[in-house]
Scaffold this motif. Structure first.
Motif, PDB file in Angstrom:
ATOM      1  N   SER A 103      22.649  27.815   4.472  1.00  0.00           N
ATOM      2  CA  SER A 103      22.056  29.144   4.614  1.00  0.00           C
ATOM      3  C   SER A 103      22.738  29.897   5.742  1.00  0.00           C
ATOM      4  N   PRO A 104      22.979  31.172   5.539  1.00  0.00           N
ATOM      5  CA  PRO A 104      23.617  31.929   6.626  1.00  0.00           C
ATOM      6  C   PRO A 104      22.668  32.051   7.810  1.00  0.00           C
ATOM      7  N   PRO A 105      23.209  32.074   9.026  1.00  0.00           N
ATOM      8  CA  PRO A 105      22.341  32.222  10.196  1.00  0.00           C
ATOM      9  C   PRO A 105      21.688  33.603  10.181  1.00  0.00           C
ATOM     10  N   PRO A 106      20.506  33.726  10.762  1.00  0.00           N
ATOM     11  CA  PRO A 106      19.848  35.034  10.782  1.00  0.00           C
ATOM     12  C   PRO A 106      20.653  36.031  11.618  1.00  0.00           C
ATOM     13  N   GLU A 107      20.580  37.292  11.214  1.00  0.00           N
ATOM     14  CA  GLU A 107      21.271  38.345  11.958  1.00  0.00           C
ATOM     15  C   GLU A 107      20.617  38.490  13.334  1.00  0.00           C
ATOM     16  N   PRO A 108      21.414  38.643  14.389  1.00  0.00           N
ATOM     17  CA  PRO A 108      20.808  38.839  15.713  1.00  0.00           C
ATOM     18  C   PRO A 108      20.161  40.221  15.798  1.00  0.00           C
ATOM     19  N   ASP A 109      19.105  40.315  16.589  1.00  0.00           N
ATOM     20  CA  ASP A 109      18.463  41.612  16.798  1.00  0.00           C
ATOM     21  C   ASP A 109      19.416  42.526  17.547  1.00  0.00           C
ATOM     22  N   PRO A 110      19.248  43.834  17.381  1.00  0.00           N
ATOM     23  CA  PRO A 110      20.096  44.775  18.124  1.00  0.00           C
ATOM     24  C   PRO A 110      19.926  44.610  19.631  1.00  0.00           C
ATOM     25  N   VAL A 111      20.899  45.121  20.362  1.00  0.00           N
ATOM     26  CA  VAL A 111      20.875  45.070  21.819  1.00  0.00           C
ATOM     27  C   VAL A 111      20.799  46.487  22.371  1.00  0.00           C
ATOM     28  N   LEU A 112      20.479  46.578  23.645  1.00  0.00           N
ATOM     29  CA  LEU A 112      20.514  47.825  24.399  1.00  0.00           C
ATOM     30  C   LEU A 112      21.712  47.709  25.325  1.00  0.00           C
ATOM     31  N   VAL A 113      22.672  48.626  25.193  1.00  0.00           N
ATOM     32  CA  VAL A 113      23.888  48.574  25.992  1.00  0.00           C
ATOM     33  C   VAL A 113      23.649  49.317  27.302  1.00  0.00           C
ATOM     34  N   ASP A 114      23.900  48.633  28.436  1.00  0.00           N
ATOM     35  CA  ASP A 114      23.643  49.248  29.743  1.00  0.00           C
ATOM     36  C   ASP A 114      24.864  50.010  30.268  1.00  0.00           C
ATOM     37  N   CYS A 115      24.756  50.533  31.468  1.00  0.00           N
ATOM     38  CA  CYS A 115      25.820  51.343  32.082  1.00  0.00           C
ATOM     39  C   CYS A 115      27.125  50.579  32.266  1.00  0.00           C
ATOM     40  N   PHE A 116      27.049  49.254  32.323  1.00  0.00           N
ATOM     41  CA  PHE A 116      28.237  48.430  32.525  1.00  0.00           C
ATOM     42  C   PHE A 116      28.755  47.887  31.191  1.00  0.00           C
ATOM     43  N   PHE A 117      28.223  48.420  30.099  1.00  0.00           N
ATOM     44  CA  PHE A 117      28.578  48.022  28.736  1.00  0.00           C
ATOM     45  C   PHE A 117      28.267  46.553  28.471  1.00  0.00           C
ATOM     46  N   ASP A 118      27.187  46.077  29.090  1.00  0.00           N
ATOM     47  CA  ASP A 118      26.686  44.730  28.841  1.00  0.00           C
ATOM     48  C   ASP A 118      25.513  44.831  27.872  1.00  0.00           C
ATOM     49  N   PRO A 119      25.440  43.923  26.888  1.00  0.00           N
ATOM     50  CA  PRO A 119      24.309  43.938  25.964  1.00  0.00           C
ATOM     51  C   PRO A 119      23.059  43.377  26.632  1.00  0.00           C
ATOM     52  N   GLN A 120      21.953  44.060  26.475  1.00  0.00           N
ATOM     53  CA  GLN A 120      20.683  43.638  27.063  1.00  0.00           C
ATOM     54  C   GLN A 120      19.646  43.442  25.957  1.00  0.00           C
ATOM     55  N   VAL A 121      18.817  42.426  26.117  1.00  0.00           N
ATOM     56  CA  VAL A 121      17.687  42.185  25.223  1.00  0.00           C
ATOM     57  C   VAL A 121      16.447  42.119  26.091  1.00  0.00           C
ATOM     58  N   ARG A 122      15.491  42.976  25.803  1.00  0.00           N
ATOM     59  CA  ARG A 122      14.233  43.050  26.558  1.00  0.00           C
ATOM     60  C   ARG A 122      14.456  43.149  28.073  1.00  0.00           C
ATOM     61  N   PRO A 123      15.271  44.082  28.531  1.00  0.00           N
ATOM     62  CA  PRO A 123      15.496  44.180  29.982  1.00  0.00           C
ATOM     63  C   PRO A 123      14.230  44.622  30.708  1.00  0.00           C
ATOM     64  N   GLU A 124      14.086  44.176  31.949  1.00  0.00           N
ATOM     65  CA  GLU A 124      12.948  44.599  32.771  1.00  0.00           C
ATOM     66  C   GLU A 124      13.173  45.980  33.360  1.00  0.00           C
ATOM     67  N   ASP A 125      14.452  46.357  33.529  1.00  0.00           N
ATOM     68  CA  ASP A 125      14.762  47.697  34.025  1.00  0.00           C
ATOM     69  C   ASP A 125      16.032  48.182  33.338  1.00  0.00           C
ATOM     70  N   PHE A 126      16.220  49.496  33.355  1.00  0.00           N
ATOM     71  CA  PHE A 126      17.357  50.098  32.658  1.00  0.00           C
ATOM     72  C   PHE A 126      17.696  51.423  33.324  1.00  0.00           C
ATOM     73  N   ILE A 127      18.951  51.583  33.724  1.00  0.00           N
ATOM     74  CA  ILE A 127      19.390  52.827  34.377  1.00  0.00           C
ATOM     75  C   ILE A 127      19.669  53.886  33.314  1.00  0.00           C
ATOM     76  N   LEU A 128      19.033  55.038  33.461  1.00  0.00           N
ATOM     77  CA  LEU A 128      19.284  56.162  32.560  1.00  0.00           C
ATOM     78  C   LEU A 128      20.396  57.067  33.089  1.00  0.00           C
ATOM     79  N   ALA A 129      20.487  57.209  34.406  1.00  0.00           N
ATOM     80  CA  ALA A 129      21.508  58.054  35.038  1.00  0.00           C
ATOM     81  C   ALA A 129      22.596  57.131  35.584  1.00  0.00           C
ATOM     82  N   CYS A 130      23.552  56.804  34.726  1.00  0.00           N
ATOM     83  CA  CYS A 130      24.577  55.819  35.106  1.00  0.00           C
ATOM     84  C   CYS A 130      25.427  56.280  36.286  1.00  0.00           C
ATOM     85  N   GLY A 131      25.705  57.546  36.397  1.00  0.00           N
ATOM     86  CA  GLY A 131      26.594  58.029  37.451  1.00  0.00           C
ATOM     87  C   GLY A 131      26.039  57.848  38.850  1.00  0.00           C
ATOM     88  N   ASP A 132      24.742  58.107  39.031  1.00  0.00           N
ATOM     89  CA  ASP A 132      24.196  58.082  40.390  1.00  0.00           C
ATOM     90  C   ASP A 132      22.920  57.248  40.536  1.00  0.00           C
TER      91      ASP A 132
END
Length: 148
Positions: free
Chosen positions: A32-61
């Motif tokens: 059986s094929p492995p299940p598809e991974p859930d989508p990620v949230l990409v942060d300011c450093f282009f790192d994939p995040q899953v259920r992050p506790e915090d998230f920067i909206l204003a990446c520049g400052d």
């Protein structure tokens, strides 16, 4: 004695039949094929995040960030959380400004393949709903396109 031989033969046949069935069902599960991974949230450093506790909206400052995120859903179509939007008032200027906390609900949706890893989907839209006060420049509901 004849009865004993028949029982032994029947037991051996049953064991052989069971042995033949067990590997077949085990190998069927492995193909059986492995299940598809859930989508990620990409942060300011282009790192994939899953259920992050915090998230920067204003990446520049960093003058706008979501904190204390508590996710109630994270799946293939959307994710939802409650948290706090910390916004710098930048008065008289951002370095001297004060951060103000605004309770929000967060919804992520519209997953699309991530340019950096096309096998991985990422959420492309974020919607914030302010549940109490909100920043002066914000509407009760704000929608953002998320970066790739």
């Amino acid at each position: 004695m004849q009865t004993h031989k028949r029982r032994t033969a029947a037991t051996l046949c049953a064991a052989a039949a069971l042995a033949a069935v067990v590997p077949a069902s085990a190998s069927a599960g492995a193909s059986s094929p492995p299940p598809e991974p859930d989508p990620v949230l990409v942060d300011c450093f282009f790192d994939p995040q899953v259920r992050p506790e915090d998230f920067i909206l204003a990446c520049g400052d960093g003058n706008n960030r979501l904190v204390d995120l508590r996710w109630s859903a994270w799946g293939p179509a959307f994710a939802e959380a409650r948290g706090v939007d910390l916004v710098n008032d930048c008065q008289p200027y951002c370095a001297a400004g004060k951060f103000h906390a605004y309770p929000v609900t967060v919804r992520l949706d519209r997953p699309q393949p991530w340019e950096r890893d096309p096998q991985q989907d990422r959420y492309t839209r974020m919607r914030l709903v302010y549940t109490d006060d909100r920043p002066a420049q914000a509407q009760k509901e704000e929608t953002f396109k998320l970066w790739d």
